[in-house]
Motif scaffolding. Structure first.
Motif, PDB file in Angstrom:
ATOM      1  N   ASP A  45       0.687  -1.341  -0.129  1.00  0.00           N
ATOM      2  CA  ASP A  45      -0.420  -0.088  -0.029  1.00  0.00           C
ATOM      3  C   ASP A  45       0.903   1.636  -0.169  1.00  0.00           C
ATOM      4  N   GLY A  46      -0.113   1.889  -0.790  1.00  0.00           N
ATOM      5  CA  GLY A  46       1.083   3.419  -0.561  1.00  0.00           C
ATOM      6  C   GLY A  46       3.039   3.555  -0.972  1.00  0.00           C
ATOM      7  N   SER A  47       2.872   2.588  -2.256  1.00  0.00           N
ATOM      8  CA  SER A  47       4.400   2.379  -2.589  1.00  0.00           C
ATOM      9  C   SER A  47       4.047   2.699  -4.752  1.00  0.00           C
ATOM     10  N   GLY A  48       5.129   2.887  -4.871  1.00  0.00           N
ATOM     11  CA  GLY A  48       5.192   3.348  -6.736  1.00  0.00           C
ATOM     12  C   GLY A  48       5.005   4.586  -7.104  1.00  0.00           C
ATOM     13  N   CYS A  49       4.695   4.646  -8.212  1.00  0.00           N
ATOM     14  CA  CYS A  49       4.538   5.268  -8.945  1.00  0.00           C
ATOM     15  C   CYS A  49       2.266   6.247  -8.534  1.00  0.00           C
ATOM     16  N   ARG A  50       1.814   4.967  -8.548  1.00  0.00           N
ATOM     17  CA  ARG A  50       0.506   4.751  -8.406  1.00  0.00           C
ATOM     18  C   ARG A  50       0.343   4.529  -6.370  1.00  0.00           C
ATOM     19  N   PRO A  51       0.521   5.016  -5.729  1.00  0.00           N
ATOM     20  CA  PRO A  51       0.336   4.992  -5.016  1.00  0.00           C
ATOM     21  C   PRO A  51      -1.129   4.431  -5.024  1.00  0.00           C
ATOM     22  N   ARG A  52      -0.946   2.752  -3.850  1.00  0.00           N
ATOM     23  CA  ARG A  52      -2.590   2.576  -3.956  1.00  0.00           C
ATOM     24  C   ARG A  52      -3.529   1.752  -2.424  1.00  0.00           C
ATOM     25  N   ALA A  53      -4.416   1.988  -2.404  1.00  0.00           N
ATOM     26  CA  ALA A  53      -5.433   1.332  -0.475  1.00  0.00           C
ATOM     27  C   ALA A  53      -5.587  -0.178  -1.059  1.00  0.00           C
ATOM     28  N   GLU A  54      -6.381  -0.744   0.271  1.00  0.00           N
ATOM     29  CA  GLU A  54      -6.288  -1.544  -0.405  1.00  0.00           C
ATOM     30  C   GLU A  54      -7.683  -1.663  -1.025  1.00  0.00           C
ATOM     31  N   ALA A  55      -8.832  -0.086  -0.885  1.00  0.00           N
ATOM     32  CA  ALA A  55      -9.938  -0.492  -1.349  1.00  0.00           C
ATOM     33  C   ALA A  55      -9.380  -0.633  -3.238  1.00  0.00           C
ATOM     34  N   ASP A  56      -8.655   0.083  -3.658  1.00  0.00           N
ATOM     35  CA  ASP A  56      -8.074   0.022  -4.910  1.00  0.00           C
ATOM     36  C   ASP A  56      -7.850  -1.331  -4.825  1.00  0.00           C
ATOM     37  N   TYR A  57      -7.396  -1.873  -4.527  1.00  0.00           N
ATOM     38  CA  TYR A  57      -6.625  -3.680  -4.466  1.00  0.00           C
ATOM     39  C   TYR A  57      -8.122  -4.009  -4.652  1.00  0.00           C
ATOM     40  N   ALA A  58      -8.934  -3.818  -3.835  1.00  0.00           N
ATOM     41  CA  ALA A  58     -10.483  -4.246  -4.126  1.00  0.00           C
ATOM     42  C   ALA A  58     -11.058  -4.102  -5.618  1.00  0.00           C
ATOM     43  N   ALA A  59     -11.057  -3.567  -5.694  1.00  0.00           N
ATOM     44  CA  ALA A  59     -11.343  -2.474  -7.103  1.00  0.00           C
ATOM     45  C   ALA A  59     -11.274  -3.364  -8.235  1.00  0.00           C
ATOM     46  N   LEU A  60      -9.803  -3.852  -8.418  1.00  0.00           N
ATOM     47  CA  LEU A  60      -9.393  -3.522  -9.426  1.00  0.00           C
ATOM     48  C   LEU A  60      -9.430  -5.862  -9.216  1.00  0.00           C
ATOM     49  N   ARG A  61      -9.749  -5.913  -8.517  1.00  0.00           N
ATOM     50  CA  ARG A  61      -9.827  -7.620  -7.599  1.00  0.00           C
ATOM     51  C   ARG A  61     -11.436  -7.835  -8.944  1.00  0.00           C
ATOM     52  N   ALA A  62     -12.371  -6.851  -8.232  1.00  0.00           N
ATOM     53  CA  ALA A  62     -14.176  -6.568  -8.670  1.00  0.00           C
ATOM     54  C   ALA A  62     -14.025  -6.766 -10.379  1.00  0.00           C
ATOM     55  N   HIS A  63     -12.619  -5.744 -11.063  1.00  0.00           N
ATOM     56  CA  HIS A  63     -12.359  -5.704 -12.386  1.00  0.00           C
ATOM     57  C   HIS A  63     -12.314  -6.885 -13.037  1.00  0.00           C
ATOM     58  N   VAL A  64     -10.793  -7.719 -12.331  1.00  0.00           N
ATOM     59  CA  VAL A  64     -10.415  -8.967 -11.951  1.00  0.00           C
ATOM     60  C   VAL A  64     -12.173  -9.961 -12.856  1.00  0.00           C
ATOM     61  N   LYS A  65     -12.690  -9.958 -12.359  1.00  0.00           N
ATOM     62  CA  LYS A  65     -14.005 -11.020 -12.289  1.00  0.00           C
ATOM     63  C   LYS A  65     -15.073 -10.335 -12.653  1.00  0.00           C
ATOM     64  N   ARG A  66     -15.832  -9.368 -13.321  1.00  0.00           N
ATOM     65  CA  ARG A  66     -16.163  -8.773 -14.448  1.00  0.00           C
ATOM     66  C   ARG A  66     -15.577  -8.982 -16.188  1.00  0.00           C
ATOM     67  N   LEU A  67     -13.894  -9.328 -15.642  1.00  0.00           N
ATOM     68  CA  LEU A  67     -13.187  -9.076 -17.178  1.00  0.00           C
ATOM     69  C   LEU A  67     -13.178 -10.984 -17.483  1.00  0.00           C
ATOM     70  N   ALA A  68     -13.719 -11.455 -16.399  1.00  0.00           N
ATOM     71  CA  ALA A  68     -14.131 -13.152 -16.523  1.00  0.00           C
ATOM     72  C   ALA A  68     -13.499 -14.072 -17.510  1.00  0.00           C
ATOM     73  N   ALA A  69     -11.890 -13.643 -17.662  1.00  0.00           N
ATOM     74  CA  ALA A  69     -11.041 -13.971 -18.315  1.00  0.00           C
ATOM     75  C   ALA A  69     -10.644 -15.335 -18.029  1.00  0.00           C
ATOM     76  N   ASP A  70      -9.495 -16.293 -19.214  1.00  0.00           N
ATOM     77  CA  ASP A  70      -9.050 -17.298 -18.400  1.00  0.00           C
ATOM     78  C   ASP A  70      -7.835 -17.187 -18.409  1.00  0.00           C
ATOM     79  N   VAL A  71      -7.242 -16.383 -19.096  1.00  0.00           N
ATOM     80  CA  VAL A  71      -5.185 -15.941 -19.065  1.00  0.00           C
ATOM     81  C   VAL A  71      -5.216 -14.794 -19.460  1.00  0.00           C
ATOM     82  N   ILE A  72      -4.328 -13.865 -18.711  1.00  0.00           N
ATOM     83  CA  ILE A  72      -4.139 -12.075 -18.796  1.00  0.00           C
ATOM     84  C   ILE A  72      -2.803 -11.991 -18.941  1.00  0.00           C
ATOM     85  N   ALA A  73      -1.979 -11.362 -19.170  1.00  0.00           N
ATOM     86  CA  ALA A  73      -0.513 -11.330 -19.750  1.00  0.00           C
ATOM     87  C   ALA A  73      -0.699  -9.898 -19.024  1.00  0.00           C
TER      88      ALA A  73
END
Length: 296
Positions: A45-73
């Motif tokens: 959390d809070g690291s790097g050039c796009r610092p994120r908090a847990e809520a941001d990671y949770a939002a990304l996980r929700a997008h992964v679920k919606r994307l529903a891809a089998d293989v993601i590069a």
């Protein structure tokens, strides 16, 4: 009599399918493959050039679920631990580049003397646990001997038959033309990709190269696209000429799913997808949107 013939015909059709073991075309299983630059995805959390908090990671996980891809590069991911914060380990296996950390220390803003520092950016795959795959050696030659350039990650997935996939993130700063400072470096990476493709063709293996090419390949007469299509090969960009809708000021894709003719024949018609985050552009969780396609 017509009814009896129709029923008999259906029964006969079913028996023929049972005898041949060949299902109807629509029943052939497909896999959804995607490419996604997640923009400076950090492990902490809070690291790097796009610092994120847990809520941001949770939002990304929700997008992964919606994307529903089998293989993601994926691209711009600091580590396997960072990827696991977005791709649930119960659902996905992470295949991460083996490129060593250059240990170079840069500020996120060019020419800055203070502020946040950039983390390692690497490529890899998130592969659904139900998908069988084989990992090959990284395409380290894409790094051109420069510890700051990304390598390619190389896997074979088992679809209706094997499909070789190469995840890439090429040199930034030369999205079009030939004059910009970064262009000579990008142009040195192109022959590396050409050699990898030639080896796959010699093996008779269907393949796709997917990820952030940092290049507008669909621009008429593009040098990189022309060179990749040299030596008699006819590559297909899965976007099929469709324009990008992710960032309003950029009408052309720099992320691509490029297929050889064999892989292109296995692409499900009309399956190319630009993932919509469902929020205004200013609230996008990354400066890139995933793209995806289905293959048999």
């Amino acid at each position: 009599m017509r009814i009896r013939l129709t029923v008999a015909g259906l029964v006969l059709s079913g028996l023929l399918v049972a005898c041949t073991g060949t299902p109807p075309r629509e029943a052939v299983p497909t896999l959804k493959i995607a490419a996604w630059n997640i923009e400076h995805l950090a492990e902490r959390d809070g690291s790097g050039c796009r610092p994120r908090a847990e809520a941001d990671y949770a939002a990304l996980r929700a997008h992964v679920k919606r994307l529903a891809a089998d293989v993601i590069a994926f691209a711009e991911v600091e580590s396997a631990a960072a990827a696991a914060r977005v791709f649930p380990p119960d659902d996905y296996l992470i295949v991460m580049s083996d490129r060593p950390d250059s240990r170079r220390d840069y500020f996120c803003r060019r020419d800055a003397a203070s502020g946040p520092r950039i983390n390692k950016q690497d490529v890899g795959f998130a592969i659904r646990r139900s998908v069988k795959f084989t990992r090959h050696a990284d395409l380290a030659a894409l790094g051109l001997g420069d510890p700051d350039l990304r390598w390619g990650v190389d896997v074979t997935i088992e679809a209706t038959r094997p499909l070789r996939l190469l995840s890439v993130h090429l040199k930034s700063g030369c999205s079009a033309g030939v004059e910009r400072e970064a262009c000579p470096i990008l142009f040195e990476q192109v022959p590396v990709l050409e050699r990898w493709m030639a080896e796959r063709r010699a093996e008779g293996v269907d393949f796709a190269v997917l990820g952030d090419f940092n290049r507008r390949l669909a621009v008429a007469g593009d040098r990189v696209w022309r060179e990749l299509n040299g030596d008699g090969i006819s590559l297909i960009d899965a976007a099929g000429g469709e324009g990008s809708r992710c960032v309003e000021r950029y009408a052309d894709f720099i992320d691509h799913i490029v297929l050889d003719p064999g892989a292109a024949r296995r692409m499900v018609a009309g399956s190319f997808e630009q993932f919509d985050y469902g929020v205004p552009e200013a609230e996008h969780p990354s400066d890139h949107c995933p793209i995806a396609v289905r293959v048999r």
